[in-house]
Design a protein around this motif. Structure first.
Motif, short mmCIF file in Angstrom:
data_model
loop_
_atom_site.label_atom_id
_atom_site.label_comp_id
_atom_site.label_asym_id
_atom_site.label_seq_id
_atom_site.Cartn_x
_atom_site.Cartn_y
_atom_site.Cartn_z
N VAL A 1 5.26 -5.07 6.49
CA VAL A 1 5.79 -4.73 5.16
C VAL A 1 7.07 -5.53 4.98
O VAL A 1 7.91 -5.59 5.88
CB VAL A 1 6.10 -3.23 5.05
CG1 VAL A 1 6.61 -2.89 3.65
CG2 VAL A 1 4.88 -2.39 5.40
N LEU A 2 7.22 -6.14 3.79
CA LEU A 2 8.41 -6.94 3.52
C LEU A 2 8.98 -6.54 2.16
O LEU A 2 8.31 -6.64 1.13
CB LEU A 2 8.06 -8.43 3.50
CG LEU A 2 9.18 -9.39 3.11
CD1 LEU A 2 10.38 -9.30 4.04
CD2 LEU A 2 8.64 -10.83 3.07
N CYS B 1 -2.04 -3.54 6.56
CA CYS B 1 -1.66 -2.44 5.66
C CYS B 1 -2.76 -2.06 4.69
O CYS B 1 -3.40 -2.93 4.10
CB CYS B 1 -0.43 -2.84 4.84
SG CYS B 1 1.07 -3.02 5.77
N ARG B 2 -2.92 -0.76 4.50
CA ARG B 2 -3.66 -0.23 3.36
C ARG B 2 -2.64 0.29 2.37
O ARG B 2 -1.80 1.14 2.71
CB ARG B 2 -4.59 0.90 3.78
CG ARG B 2 -5.75 0.45 4.67
CD ARG B 2 -6.68 1.61 4.94
NE ARG B 2 -7.83 1.22 5.73
CZ ARG B 2 -8.83 2.04 6.06
NH1 ARG B 2 -8.79 3.32 5.66
NH2 ARG B 2 -9.85 1.61 6.78
N VAL B 3 -2.69 -0.21 1.15
CA VAL B 3 -1.75 0.23 0.12
C VAL B 3 -2.32 1.47 -0.56
O VAL B 3 -3.39 1.43 -1.16
CB VAL B 3 -1.48 -0.88 -0.90
CG1 VAL B 3 -0.51 -0.40 -1.97
CG2 VAL B 3 -0.94 -2.12 -0.20
N VAL C 1 8.44 0.48 -5.08
CA VAL C 1 8.01 1.33 -3.96
C VAL C 1 6.52 1.15 -3.71
O VAL C 1 5.72 1.21 -4.65
CB VAL C 1 8.27 2.83 -4.24
CG1 VAL C 1 7.95 3.67 -3.01
CG2 VAL C 1 9.71 3.07 -4.69
N ALA C 2 6.17 0.96 -2.45
CA ALA C 2 4.75 0.93 -2.05
C ALA C 2 4.55 1.91 -0.90
O ALA C 2 5.33 1.92 0.06
CB ALA C 2 4.34 -0.46 -1.61
N VAL C 3 3.54 2.75 -1.03
CA VAL C 3 3.14 3.60 0.09
C VAL C 3 2.04 2.86 0.84
O VAL C 3 0.99 2.54 0.27
CB VAL C 3 2.63 4.97 -0.39
CG1 VAL C 3 2.13 5.81 0.78
CG2 VAL C 3 3.74 5.71 -1.15
N VAL C 4 2.30 2.57 2.11
CA VAL C 4 1.35 1.82 2.91
C VAL C 4 1.00 2.61 4.17
O VAL C 4 1.80 3.42 4.65
CB VAL C 4 1.90 0.43 3.30
CG1 VAL C 4 2.24 -0.37 2.06
CG2 VAL C 4 3.12 0.55 4.21
N GLU C 5 -0.18 2.35 4.69
CA GLU C 5 -0.63 3.00 5.92
C GLU C 5 -1.05 1.93 6.91
O GLU C 5 -1.82 1.02 6.58
CB GLU C 5 -1.79 3.95 5.62
CG GLU C 5 -2.17 4.82 6.80
CD GLU C 5 -3.17 5.90 6.40
OE1 GLU C 5 -4.08 6.16 7.21
OE2 GLU C 5 -3.04 6.47 5.30
#
Length: 239
Positions: A31-32, A75-77, A98-102
């Motif tokens: 993540v960047l 990453c899965r967004v 904002v990004a929610v990533v897994e």
């Protein structure tokens, strides 16, 4: 299992884009958080073109304010949003992306910010940012991480506010002095990553000789890519 997250002010891609791509690729970030990341009308293709060149994709971006979050192939967004922060007459427009990533079951809400040179505006925007980050974190069961150009130092009010809400990653697991500005002669730490309490900070550093942040990054590329240095941290669950 850890997630690599970085933050980088890329100065509007006004410098060497090949050097910038070399630096970002060497960071190996999942993540960047980008600041001063131009949009699609930029002559060099903007943040989307930069993401593709680095093997990443744009997960979240603000049309105004120059902030974005890029996601790597692991990453899965899960969610993305942006918000323009309160406008102050005479000052630049500021925003939050904002990004929610897994990644391998670990879920992060990553927020990219670029705070103002005006102290009162910085502090007001920081409170807005934390309100959004708390909501997104709760709605998506994600640990909040804020990365950005804070435009002040650790002893000043906005930094102290953020460090009271979250963990300042560099002192939690420091490698090197953490100075991020200027890239040519780094003497100040004005860029940072802040992570939710309960997150394990495995490491946090700026690229440089022997710091583990990005072993393939050359000093020449760092100077050519931007006037800031990036910050990269490895985060795990259960701090």
């Amino acid at each position: 299992m850890t997630v690599r997250i970085a933050t980088y002010n890329v100065r509007g891609m006004k410098d060497s884009v090949p050097a910038l791509v070399h630096v970002i690729t060497a960071l190996r970030a999942d993540v960047l958080c980008l600041q001063e990341a131009p949009g699609p009308l930029h002559l060099r293709g903007g943040r989307a073109a930069l993401a593709r060149a680095c093997g990443m994709r744009v997960a979240a971006a603000s049309r105004l304010g120059g902030v974005a979050v890029l996601a790597g192939p692991r990453c899965r967004v899960r969610h993305a949003e942006s918000r323009v922060l309160r406008f102050f007459t005479g000052l630049q427009v500021r925003a939050l992306a904002v990004a929610v990533v897994e990644v391998d079951g670990m879920r992060l809400a990553a927020g990219s910010v670029h705070l103002d040179l005006h102290g009162a505006a910085r502090l007001r925007h920081a409170t807005e940012i934390m309100s959004v980050m708390r909501r997104v974190s709760a709605e998506h069961g994600a640990a909040a991480v804020v990365g950005g150009d804070i435009n002040e130092r650790a002893h000043q009010p906005t930094w102290r506010y953020l460090a009271a809400q979250l963990v300042d990653c560099h002192p939690a697991a420091a490698a090197g002095d953490g100075f991020t500005f200027s890239a040519r002669s780094p003497r100040m730490r004005i860029d940072a990553l802040f992570a939710a309490r309960g997150t394990r900070v495995v490491s946090c550093a700026c690229p440089g000789a022997g710091d583990g942040a990005g072993g393939a990054v050359s000093g020449a590329d760092l100077i050519a890519a931007s006037d800031h240095l990036p910050v990269v941290a490895e985060l795990g669950e259960g701090g």
